[in-house]
Enzyme design. Structure first.
Site, mmCIF file in Angstrom:
data_model
loop_
_atom_site.group_PDB
_atom_site.id
_atom_site.type_symbol
_atom_site.label_atom_id
_atom_site.label_comp_id
_atom_site.label_asym_id
_atom_site.label_seq_id
_atom_site.Cartn_x
_atom_site.Cartn_y
_atom_site.Cartn_z
ATOM 1 N N LYS A 12 -32.854 39.563 -81.388
ATOM 2 C CA LYS A 12 -32.364 40.260 -82.665
ATOM 3 C C LYS A 12 -30.810 40.418 -81.614
ATOM 4 O O LYS A 12 -31.146 40.492 -79.994
ATOM 5 C CB LYS A 12 -32.252 41.261 -83.426
ATOM 6 C CG LYS A 12 -33.188 40.701 -84.383
ATOM 7 C CD LYS A 12 -33.218 41.952 -85.104
ATOM 8 C CE LYS A 12 -34.729 41.287 -86.165
ATOM 9 N NZ LYS A 12 -34.727 42.235 -87.265
ATOM 10 N N TYR A 52 -32.354 35.472 -94.312
ATOM 11 C CA TYR A 52 -33.097 36.513 -95.088
ATOM 12 C C TYR A 52 -32.489 37.036 -96.508
ATOM 13 O O TYR A 52 -32.302 37.781 -97.827
ATOM 14 C CB TYR A 52 -32.051 37.698 -94.268
ATOM 15 C CG TYR A 52 -32.227 38.566 -93.092
ATOM 16 C CD1 TYR A 52 -33.944 39.553 -92.796
ATOM 17 C CD2 TYR A 52 -31.724 38.115 -91.812
ATOM 18 C CE1 TYR A 52 -34.228 39.149 -92.014
ATOM 19 C CE2 TYR A 52 -32.061 38.682 -90.693
ATOM 20 C CZ TYR A 52 -33.599 39.651 -90.980
ATOM 21 O OH TYR A 52 -34.073 39.581 -89.210
ATOM 22 N N ASN A 115 -33.953 46.759 -84.716
ATOM 23 C CA ASN A 115 -35.173 47.061 -84.383
ATOM 24 C C ASN A 115 -35.884 45.219 -83.790
ATOM 25 O O ASN A 115 -36.332 45.081 -83.088
ATOM 26 C CB ASN A 115 -36.321 47.163 -85.361
ATOM 27 C CG ASN A 115 -35.722 46.013 -86.230
ATOM 28 O OD1 ASN A 115 -35.208 44.962 -86.742
ATOM 29 N ND2 ASN A 115 -36.528 45.756 -86.994
ATOM 30 N N HIS A 118 -37.259 39.766 -84.600
ATOM 31 C CA HIS A 118 -38.199 39.484 -85.920
ATOM 32 C C HIS A 118 -39.072 38.464 -85.048
ATOM 33 O O HIS A 118 -39.050 37.784 -84.679
ATOM 34 C CB HIS A 118 -37.163 38.484 -87.037
ATOM 35 C CG HIS A 118 -37.699 37.235 -87.523
ATOM 36 N ND1 HIS A 118 -37.467 38.640 -89.346
ATOM 37 C CD2 HIS A 118 -37.966 36.454 -87.131
ATOM 38 C CE1 HIS A 118 -38.408 37.019 -89.445
ATOM 39 N NE2 HIS A 118 -38.343 35.546 -89.570
ATOM 40 N N GLU A 129 -38.445 29.308 -91.674
ATOM 41 C CA GLU A 129 -37.951 29.616 -90.793
ATOM 42 C C GLU A 129 -38.061 28.423 -89.406
ATOM 43 O O GLU A 129 -36.463 27.833 -89.006
ATOM 44 C CB GLU A 129 -37.986 30.767 -90.673
ATOM 45 C CG GLU A 129 -38.129 31.708 -91.426
ATOM 46 C CD GLU A 129 -38.425 33.708 -91.208
ATOM 47 O OE1 GLU A 129 -39.129 33.431 -89.789
ATOM 48 O OE2 GLU A 129 -39.178 33.866 -92.674
HETATM 49 P P1 RTP Z 1 -37.576 41.013 -89.468
HETATM 50 O O1 RTP Z 1 -37.550 40.061 -91.000
HETATM 51 O O2 RTP Z 1 -36.258 40.965 -89.221
HETATM 52 O O3 RTP Z 1 -38.759 40.495 -88.827
HETATM 53 O O4 RTP Z 1 -37.987 42.140 -90.444
HETATM 54 P P2 RTP Z 1 -39.512 42.625 -90.754
HETATM 55 O O5 RTP Z 1 -40.007 41.445 -91.506
HETATM 56 O O6 RTP Z 1 -40.464 43.325 -90.662
HETATM 57 O O7 RTP Z 1 -38.702 43.701 -92.382
HETATM 58 P P3 RTP Z 1 -37.771 43.309 -93.480
HETATM 59 O O8 RTP Z 1 -38.177 44.131 -94.644
HETATM 60 O O9 RTP Z 1 -37.984 41.831 -93.933
HETATM 61 O O10 RTP Z 1 -36.706 43.832 -93.061
HETATM 62 C C1 RTP Z 1 -35.477 42.669 -92.163
HETATM 63 C C2 RTP Z 1 -35.121 43.732 -91.530
HETATM 64 O O11 RTP Z 1 -34.063 44.184 -92.351
HETATM 65 C C3 RTP Z 1 -33.699 45.653 -91.499
HETATM 66 N N1 RTP Z 1 -34.417 46.750 -92.494
HETATM 67 N N2 RTP Z 1 -33.190 47.992 -92.486
HETATM 68 N N3 RTP Z 1 -32.072 49.621 -93.291
HETATM 69 C C4 RTP Z 1 -33.785 49.834 -93.728
HETATM 70 O O12 RTP Z 1 -33.890 50.634 -94.524
HETATM 71 C C5 RTP Z 1 -33.475 48.883 -93.276
HETATM 72 N N4 RTP Z 1 -35.192 48.147 -93.966
HETATM 73 C C6 RTP Z 1 -35.142 46.723 -93.837
HETATM 74 C C7 RTP Z 1 -34.727 45.716 -90.147
HETATM 75 O O13 RTP Z 1 -34.121 45.213 -88.898
HETATM 76 C C8 RTP Z 1 -35.738 44.452 -90.676
HETATM 77 O O14 RTP Z 1 -36.092 43.853 -89.293
#
Ligand code: RTP
Length: 150
Positions: A12, A52, A115, A118, A129
Protein backbone atom coordinates in the site's frame (compact mmCIF):
# COMPACT_ATOMS: atom_id res chain seq x y z
CA UNK A 1 -3.94 -27.61 -2.81
CA UNK A 2 -2.12 -27.10 -6.06
CA UNK A 3 1.39 -25.63 -6.29
CA UNK A 4 -0.15 -23.34 -8.96
CA UNK A 5 -2.29 -21.50 -6.41
CA UNK A 6 -1.85 -17.74 -6.76
CA UNK A 7 -2.50 -14.74 -4.54
CA UNK A 8 -2.58 -10.99 -5.09
CA UNK A 9 -0.28 -9.09 -2.73
CA UNK A 10 -0.11 -5.29 -2.81
CA UNK A 11 2.21 -2.95 -0.95
CA UNK A 12 0.00 0.00 0.00
CA UNK A 13 1.11 3.65 -0.37
CA UNK A 14 2.45 3.81 3.21
CA UNK A 15 4.57 0.71 2.57
CA UNK A 16 6.07 2.35 -0.52
CA UNK A 17 6.71 5.67 1.29
CA UNK A 18 8.30 3.85 4.21
CA UNK A 19 10.64 1.90 1.91
CA UNK A 20 9.59 -1.59 2.96
CA UNK A 21 8.75 -2.85 -0.54
CA UNK A 22 11.97 -4.88 -0.66
CA UNK A 23 11.36 -6.31 2.81
CA UNK A 24 7.90 -7.53 1.81
CA UNK A 25 9.17 -9.04 -1.45
CA UNK A 26 12.04 -10.65 0.44
CA UNK A 27 9.71 -12.41 2.88
CA UNK A 28 7.69 -14.00 0.07
CA UNK A 29 10.84 -14.87 -1.91
CA UNK A 30 12.69 -16.44 1.00
CA UNK A 31 9.59 -18.37 2.10
CA UNK A 32 9.84 -20.09 -1.29
CA UNK A 33 6.99 -18.60 -3.29
CA UNK A 34 7.35 -17.79 -6.96
CA UNK A 35 6.86 -14.23 -8.22
CA UNK A 36 4.76 -14.31 -11.40
CA UNK A 37 3.80 -10.62 -11.77
CA UNK A 38 5.10 -7.31 -10.42
CA UNK A 39 4.42 -3.66 -11.23
CA UNK A 40 4.04 -0.22 -9.68
CA UNK A 41 0.88 1.79 -10.26
CA UNK A 42 -1.04 4.85 -9.09
CA UNK A 43 -4.55 3.40 -9.15
CA UNK A 44 -7.63 5.50 -9.90
CA UNK A 45 -10.32 5.88 -7.26
CA UNK A 46 -12.69 3.89 -9.51
CA UNK A 47 -10.20 1.02 -9.67
CA UNK A 48 -9.78 1.04 -5.89
CA UNK A 49 -13.54 1.19 -5.34
CA UNK A 50 -13.83 -1.91 -7.51
CA UNK A 51 -11.04 -3.67 -5.58
CA UNK A 52 -12.72 -2.88 -2.25
CA UNK A 53 -16.34 -3.14 -3.49
CA UNK A 54 -17.25 -5.59 -0.70
CA UNK A 55 -16.42 -2.88 1.85
CA UNK A 56 -18.57 -0.19 0.23
CA UNK A 57 -20.90 1.17 2.91
CA UNK A 58 -18.50 0.56 5.79
CA UNK A 59 -17.75 3.71 7.84
CA UNK A 60 -14.05 3.60 6.93
CA UNK A 61 -14.63 3.14 3.18
CA UNK A 62 -14.06 6.78 2.10
CA UNK A 63 -10.94 7.05 4.25
CA UNK A 64 -9.67 3.74 2.87
CA UNK A 65 -10.05 4.93 -0.73
CA UNK A 66 -8.36 8.27 0.09
CA UNK A 67 -5.47 6.41 1.70
CA UNK A 68 -5.09 3.93 -1.14
CA UNK A 69 -5.26 6.69 -3.77
CA UNK A 70 -2.66 8.81 -1.96
CA UNK A 71 0.38 7.40 -3.78
CA UNK A 72 1.82 4.51 -5.73
CA UNK A 73 1.23 0.90 -4.82
CA UNK A 74 3.28 -2.17 -5.74
CA UNK A 75 1.19 -4.97 -7.22
CA UNK A 76 2.36 -8.57 -7.16
CA UNK A 77 1.16 -12.07 -7.82
CA UNK A 78 2.84 -14.86 -5.86
CA UNK A 79 2.39 -18.53 -6.62
CA UNK A 80 2.82 -21.69 -4.59
CA UNK A 81 1.13 -24.28 -2.41
CA UNK A 82 -1.46 -22.72 -0.05
CA UNK A 83 -0.13 -19.26 -0.89
CA UNK A 84 -3.46 -17.51 -0.24
CA UNK A 85 -3.74 -18.70 3.36
CA UNK A 86 0.00 -18.63 4.02
CA UNK A 87 0.23 -15.13 2.54
CA UNK A 88 -2.48 -13.91 4.93
CA UNK A 89 -0.52 -15.47 7.81
CA UNK A 90 2.63 -13.71 6.63
CA UNK A 91 0.77 -10.37 6.51
CA UNK A 92 -0.74 -10.84 9.98
CA UNK A 93 -4.11 -9.70 11.30
CA UNK A 94 -5.78 -6.67 9.67
CA UNK A 95 -5.40 -4.60 12.86
CA UNK A 96 -1.71 -4.19 13.67
CA UNK A 97 -2.57 -4.21 17.39
CA UNK A 98 -3.69 -7.83 16.86
CA UNK A 99 -0.95 -8.87 14.39
CA UNK A 100 1.64 -11.21 15.84
CA UNK A 101 5.24 -10.04 15.94
CA UNK A 102 7.08 -11.72 13.11
CA UNK A 103 4.30 -10.93 10.65
CA UNK A 104 4.61 -8.02 8.22
CA UNK A 105 1.91 -5.93 9.91
CA UNK A 106 3.05 -7.02 13.37
CA UNK A 107 6.57 -5.86 12.61
CA UNK A 108 6.03 -2.73 10.50
CA UNK A 109 2.90 -0.82 11.48
CA UNK A 110 0.70 0.48 14.27
CA UNK A 111 -2.54 1.79 12.76
CA UNK A 112 -5.25 -0.23 10.92
CA UNK A 113 -5.65 2.74 8.57
CA UNK A 114 -1.97 2.44 7.57
CA UNK A 115 -1.41 -1.30 7.54
CA UNK A 116 1.18 -1.38 4.72
CA UNK A 117 -0.01 -4.31 2.62
CA UNK A 118 -2.95 -6.20 1.18
CA UNK A 119 -3.35 -9.91 0.60
CA UNK A 120 -6.24 -11.84 -0.98
CA UNK A 121 -8.42 -13.56 1.60
CA UNK A 122 -9.55 -16.58 -0.48
CA UNK A 123 -8.67 -18.39 -3.71
CA UNK A 124 -11.78 -16.99 -5.41
CA UNK A 125 -11.08 -13.37 -4.40
CA UNK A 126 -7.44 -13.84 -5.45
CA UNK A 127 -8.58 -14.81 -8.94
CA UNK A 128 -10.86 -11.75 -9.14
CA UNK A 129 -8.14 -9.42 -7.85
CA UNK A 130 -5.49 -10.83 -10.20
CA UNK A 131 -7.84 -10.27 -13.16
CA UNK A 132 -8.56 -6.72 -11.96
CA UNK A 133 -4.92 -5.69 -11.40
CA UNK A 134 -3.23 -7.72 -14.13
CA UNK A 135 -5.57 -7.78 -17.15
CA UNK A 136 -2.41 -8.01 -19.28
CA UNK A 137 -1.69 -11.45 -17.80
CA UNK A 138 1.10 -12.93 -15.71
CA UNK A 139 4.65 -14.01 -16.43
CA UNK A 140 4.86 -17.71 -17.22
CA UNK A 141 8.21 -19.36 -16.55
CA UNK A 142 9.74 -22.43 -14.96
CA UNK A 143 11.71 -21.88 -11.79
CA UNK A 144 14.39 -24.52 -11.23
CA UNK A 145 14.47 -24.01 -7.46
CA UNK A 146 10.90 -25.25 -6.99
CA UNK A 147 11.97 -28.86 -6.43
CA UNK A 148 14.10 -27.66 -3.52
CA UNK A 149 11.04 -26.10 -1.87
CA UNK A 150 8.54 -28.95 -2.24
P1 RTP B 1 -6.77 -5.98 3.00
O1 RTP B 1 -7.98 -6.26 2.11
O2 RTP B 1 -6.23 -4.60 2.84
O3 RTP B 1 -5.73 -7.06 2.89
O4 RTP B 1 -7.27 -6.06 4.48
P2 RTP B 1 -8.07 -7.21 5.19
O5 RTP B 1 -8.66 -8.17 4.22
O6 RTP B 1 -7.13 -7.76 6.22
O7 RTP B 1 -9.21 -6.38 5.90
P3 RTP B 1 -10.57 -5.78 5.34
O8 RTP B 1 -11.59 -5.97 6.41
O9 RTP B 1 -10.85 -6.28 3.96
O10 RTP B 1 -10.25 -4.24 5.28
C1 RTP B 1 -9.57 -3.68 4.19
C2 RTP B 1 -8.70 -2.57 4.68
O11 RTP B 1 -9.52 -1.51 5.18
C3 RTP B 1 -8.81 -0.83 6.19
N1 RTP B 1 -9.61 -0.85 7.41
N2 RTP B 1 -9.74 0.19 8.16
N3 RTP B 1 -10.56 1.97 10.20
C4 RTP B 1 -10.92 0.70 10.28
O12 RTP B 1 -11.53 0.26 11.20
C5 RTP B 1 -10.53 -0.17 9.18
N4 RTP B 1 -10.87 -1.43 9.06
C6 RTP B 1 -10.29 -1.86 7.91
C7 RTP B 1 -7.50 -1.54 6.41
O13 RTP B 1 -6.50 -0.88 5.61
C8 RTP B 1 -7.78 -2.91 5.83
O14 RTP B 1 -6.60 -3.56 5.44
Amino acid sequence: MSVKEQTYIMVKPDGVMRSIVGEIIKRFETKGYKLVALKMAVPSREHLEKHYEDLNGRPFFAGLINYMASGPVVCMVWEGRNVVLEGRKMLGATKPSESALGTIRGDFCIDVGRNVCHGSDAVESAQKEIALWFPEGLCEYEKPTVSWVY
